[in-house]
Motif scaffolding. Structure first.
Motif, PDB file in Angstrom:
ATOM      1  N   GLU A  48      69.639 -12.602  23.903  1.00  0.00           N
ATOM      2  CA  GLU A  48      68.699 -13.328  24.851  1.00  0.00           C
ATOM      3  C   GLU A  48      68.889 -12.122  26.011  1.00  0.00           C
ATOM      4  O   GLU A  48      67.718 -12.215  26.770  1.00  0.00           O
ATOM      5  N   THR A  49      69.999 -11.708  26.135  1.00  0.00           N
ATOM      6  CA  THR A  49      69.983 -10.985  27.708  1.00  0.00           C
ATOM      7  C   THR A  49      69.217  -9.813  27.400  1.00  0.00           C
ATOM      8  O   THR A  49      68.432  -9.328  28.451  1.00  0.00           O
ATOM      9  N   ARG A  92      66.225  -9.601  25.645  1.00  0.00           N
ATOM     10  CA  ARG A  92      65.061 -10.225  25.478  1.00  0.00           C
ATOM     11  C   ARG A  92      64.477 -10.301  26.982  1.00  0.00           C
ATOM     12  O   ARG A  92      63.357  -9.945  27.208  1.00  0.00           O
ATOM     13  N   ARG A  93      65.295 -11.000  27.681  1.00  0.00           N
ATOM     14  CA  ARG A  93      65.229 -10.868  29.151  1.00  0.00           C
ATOM     15  C   ARG A  93      65.203  -9.347  29.837  1.00  0.00           C
ATOM     16  O   ARG A  93      63.976  -9.474  30.617  1.00  0.00           O
ATOM     17  N   ARG A  94      65.792  -8.496  29.413  1.00  0.00           N
ATOM     18  CA  ARG A  94      65.646  -7.187  29.938  1.00  0.00           C
ATOM     19  C   ARG A  94      64.509  -6.714  29.394  1.00  0.00           C
ATOM     20  O   ARG A  94      63.597  -6.077  30.445  1.00  0.00           O
ATOM     21  N   VAL A 101      61.508  -8.173  29.011  1.00  0.00           N
ATOM     22  CA  VAL A 101      60.539  -8.665  29.803  1.00  0.00           C
ATOM     23  C   VAL A 101      60.370  -7.985  31.339  1.00  0.00           C
ATOM     24  O   VAL A 101      59.432  -7.800  31.851  1.00  0.00           O
ATOM     25  N   GLU A 102      61.453  -7.960  31.947  1.00  0.00           N
ATOM     26  CA  GLU A 102      61.748  -7.388  33.226  1.00  0.00           C
ATOM     27  C   GLU A 102      61.247  -5.783  33.002  1.00  0.00           C
ATOM     28  O   GLU A 102      60.474  -5.364  33.989  1.00  0.00           O
TER      29      GLU A 102
END
Length: 118
Positions: A61-62, A64-66, A68-69
């Motif tokens: 999940e981290t 995936r967020r990375r 996106v950023e």
């Protein structure tokens, strides 16, 4: 759209590139945590396996967020190159300089960002 003169594009670009490099460095250092957990490992107890699976899910999940950023940063850099940086991608109005200083990848003005959260 004309390029905004009230923004220090060079400083904002440097912030975006520095943040991008940090994210890429983090990505490489967490690759092992995202690796597949061997559920057939008999030396590992059931609770240890469950903990390993939870750690893996959090790392994924981290990541995936990375990603996106990183996409937000790349999009902001593209808008800079196109001369569209600093303008809201929704309404076309100016994004406040303080907002861009806080988050150089912000694609929306505060009005559109507030409306999107509702």
């Amino acid at each position: 759209m004309t390029e905004r003169t009230d923004l220090d594009i060079a400083t904002l670009r440097a912030k975006l590139l520095a943040h991008r490099e940090e994210l890429l460095a983090d990505e490489a250092s967490t690759a092992e945590a995202r690796a597949t957990v061997d559920a057939g490992d008999t030396a590992m107890g059931r609770l240890s396996r469950m903990d390993a699976l939870q750690q893996q899910a959090m790392a994924q999940e981290t990541e995936r967020r990375r990603q996106v950023e990183l996409k937000r940063i790349d999009t902001a850099l593209h808008r800079m190159e196109a001369g569209e940086y600093g303008y809201c991608v929704h309404c076309g109005g100016e994004v406040a300089p303080k907002r861009l200083d806080f988050d150089p990848a912000a694609p929306l003005c505060i009005t559109c960002a507030s409306a999107a959260k509702s």
